[in-house]
Design a protein around this motif. Structure first.
Motif, short mmCIF file in Angstrom:
data_model
loop_
_atom_site.label_atom_id
_atom_site.label_comp_id
_atom_site.label_asym_id
_atom_site.label_seq_id
_atom_site.Cartn_x
_atom_site.Cartn_y
_atom_site.Cartn_z
N GLY A 51 52.26 35.27 114.85
CA GLY A 51 51.82 34.56 115.96
C GLY A 51 50.55 33.90 115.93
N PRO A 52 49.78 33.57 116.88
CA PRO A 52 48.77 32.83 116.83
C PRO A 52 47.57 33.43 116.26
N PRO A 53 46.60 32.72 115.78
CA PRO A 53 45.59 33.17 114.71
C PRO A 53 44.78 34.42 115.78
N LEU A 54 44.26 35.40 115.23
CA LEU A 54 43.58 36.54 115.80
C LEU A 54 42.12 35.76 116.33
N PRO A 55 42.00 36.43 117.35
CA PRO A 55 40.41 36.22 117.71
C PRO A 55 39.43 36.60 116.86
N ALA A 56 38.25 36.14 116.94
CA ALA A 56 37.02 36.49 116.14
C ALA A 56 36.81 38.05 116.46
N HIS A 57 36.48 38.76 115.19
CA HIS A 57 36.28 40.23 115.28
C HIS A 57 35.57 40.79 114.14
N SER A 58 34.83 41.90 114.17
CA SER A 58 34.31 42.52 113.14
C SER A 58 34.95 43.69 112.80
N ARG A 59 34.56 44.18 111.78
CA ARG A 59 35.16 45.68 111.35
C ARG A 59 34.24 46.85 111.78
N ASN A 60 34.85 47.77 112.47
CA ASN A 60 34.14 49.03 112.94
C ASN A 60 34.02 50.00 111.92
N GLU A 61 33.02 50.09 111.37
CA GLU A 61 32.57 51.02 110.38
C GLU A 61 32.34 52.60 110.64
N ARG A 62 32.82 52.74 111.89
CA ARG A 62 32.66 54.24 112.30
C ARG A 62 33.56 55.00 111.84
N TYR A 63 34.94 54.30 111.47
CA TYR A 63 35.95 55.22 111.09
C TYR A 63 36.24 54.70 109.26
N VAL A 64 35.92 55.87 108.69
CA VAL A 64 36.13 55.62 107.29
C VAL A 64 37.38 56.03 106.70
N ALA A 65 38.25 55.38 106.01
CA ALA A 65 39.37 56.13 105.64
C ALA A 65 39.26 56.83 104.27
N GLY A 66 38.47 56.71 103.53
CA GLY A 66 38.02 57.35 102.23
C GLY A 66 39.29 57.13 101.02
N PHE A 205 44.62 53.52 119.33
CA PHE A 205 44.26 51.95 118.99
C PHE A 205 45.77 51.17 119.38
N LEU A 206 45.31 49.98 119.95
CA LEU A 206 46.60 49.16 119.86
C LEU A 206 46.44 47.81 119.14
N PRO A 207 46.98 47.94 118.12
CA PRO A 207 46.81 46.75 116.92
C PRO A 207 47.78 45.53 117.22
N ILE A 208 46.87 44.37 117.05
CA ILE A 208 47.54 42.82 117.13
C ILE A 208 47.76 42.44 115.91
N GLY A 209 46.89 43.04 114.94
CA GLY A 209 46.85 42.57 113.53
C GLY A 209 46.77 43.29 112.45
N LEU A 210 46.91 42.86 111.16
CA LEU A 210 47.06 43.78 110.08
C LEU A 210 46.71 42.81 109.02
N PHE A 211 45.90 43.20 108.11
CA PHE A 211 45.22 42.53 106.83
C PHE A 211 44.66 41.04 107.42
N GLY A 212 43.91 41.00 108.52
CA GLY A 212 43.52 39.74 108.89
C GLY A 212 44.40 38.89 109.38
N ARG A 213 45.57 39.38 109.41
CA ARG A 213 46.74 38.23 109.97
C ARG A 213 47.19 38.92 111.26
N PRO A 214 48.01 37.84 112.30
CA PRO A 214 48.65 38.63 113.39
C PRO A 214 49.71 39.73 113.15
N LEU A 215 49.90 41.01 113.82
CA LEU A 215 50.79 41.93 113.28
C LEU A 215 52.32 41.41 112.98
N PRO A 216 52.64 41.61 111.73
CA PRO A 216 53.99 41.32 111.59
C PRO A 216 54.90 41.93 112.29
N GLN A 217 56.31 41.36 112.64
CA GLN A 217 57.16 41.90 113.34
C GLN A 217 57.64 43.26 112.99
#
Length: 316
Positions: A51-66, A205-217
């Motif tokens: 889909g269209p490019p993702l809007p500008a955004h930053s990473r939320n560092e509150r959630y650490v995957a470990g 969370f409602l994702p619209i993207g993954l790995f910095g790209r629009p969320l794949p089908q």
């Protein structure tokens, strides 16, 4: 003509796809296919247009995957999405589903029922990136950077009524592009649900993207829901309808096999699936087996949701 296929791991985690790259990808693939027989078939799934490019955004560092991120090529090519088939290799078939235009209906017990155009919705909510672990009930797991918005922002837009106790998430049902819908023994459309308290939790969370790209089908694009403390089947994909209700709804997997899949489906290493242990999980990409964590490691955020539900089957 030299065509360079960029590998997923050459991109930094926070890289966003340039707009011209997305808009011209179809033309590039077409040119490559004309010059090199079979080139289109050889193209990696993560390089297919989205889909269209993702809007500008930053990473939320509150959630650490470990954990280290799972390889993008694995996350985008090893998928459960029964509408496209029962194997894990449905990624190419899923490309037939168009993600624009896309409408999300929000209805039921809300003060402001809405029908959102996907791009209009994105403009109304703050977009961020979160790195979450995802644990499948089949005992495999991944870690990925998801771009999207906290569901609490959607709740503010529609204003749930006082009597709304549950939220249902309905996946798109598109027979022309989803061959799995022909399997009539499944209770289509795919519906999942949670409580209003779970929906309002900061982790939802409602994702619209993954790995910095629009969320794949194949990963549930253009919009899905994530409950990172629950087994993955609770996180509905390719959402077209969200409904607020007073009564607990029937959901997809408990309807099929209630003895194996319950409404809550919170991750617990000490509660086995009837056919396998949940004590460990296999990491996608490396194949390493690691211990499963209670609530998938997110207990500090969600354990309080279940303190007064002692008689409920919280883990299956």
């Amino acid at each position: 003509m030299l065509i360079r296929r960029r590998r997923g791991w050459e991109l930094p985690e926070t890289a966003a796809t340039p707009e011209h790259w997305v808009l011209n990808r179809r033309a590039l693939m077409g040119a490559g296919a004309a010059l090199l027989p079979g080139a289109a078939l050889a193209q990696r799934v993560s390089d297919l247009p989205a889909g269209p490019p993702l809007p500008a955004h930053s990473r939320n560092e509150r959630y650490v995957a470990g954990r280290e991120l799972s390889p993008e090529r694995e996350v985008t090519s090893y998928n459960n999405f029964y509408e496209f088939g029962t194997s894990k290799s449905i990624a190419r078939a899923a490309q037939r589903m168009q993600t624009r235009p896309w409408t999300l209906k929000v209805e039921g017990m809300v003060a402001r029922p809405r029908e959102f155009d996907m791009d209009d919705l994105i403009r109304q909510v703050p977009i961020e990136e979160r790195v979450y672990r995802l644990r499948c009930v089949e005992a495999w797991a991944l870690t990925a950077p998801w771009t999207g918005f906290e569901m609490s922002h959607l709740l503010r837009l529609v204003e749930p009524q006082a009597g709304a106790r549950y939220v249902t998430f309905e996946t798109a049902s598109l027979p022309n592009v989803m061959p799995g819908l022909r399997q009539s023994w499944y209770p289509w459309p795919h519906v999942e649900a949670c409580t209003i308290e779970e929906a309002a939790n900061e982790l939802t969370f409602l994702p619209i993207g993954l790995f910095g790209r629009p969320l794949p089908q194949q990963n549930g694009g253009p919009l899905r829901v994530l409950f990172p403390w629950k087994y993955g089947f609770k996180s509905g994909k390719s959402l077209t309808r969200i409904t607020f209700t007073a009564e607990r709804p029937r959901t997809f997997w408990p309807t099929i096999q209630a003895s194996e899949y319950g409404f809550w489906a919170n991750v617990n290493p000490e509660v086995p699936h009837p056919r396998w242990s949940q004590a460990t999980e296999r990491l996608l990409g490396s194949g390493e087996r690691v211990p499963t964590q209670l609530f998938n490691g997110y207990g500090e955020f969600v354990a309080g949701l279940y303190t007064n539900l002692g008689r409920e089957r919280l883990w299956a």
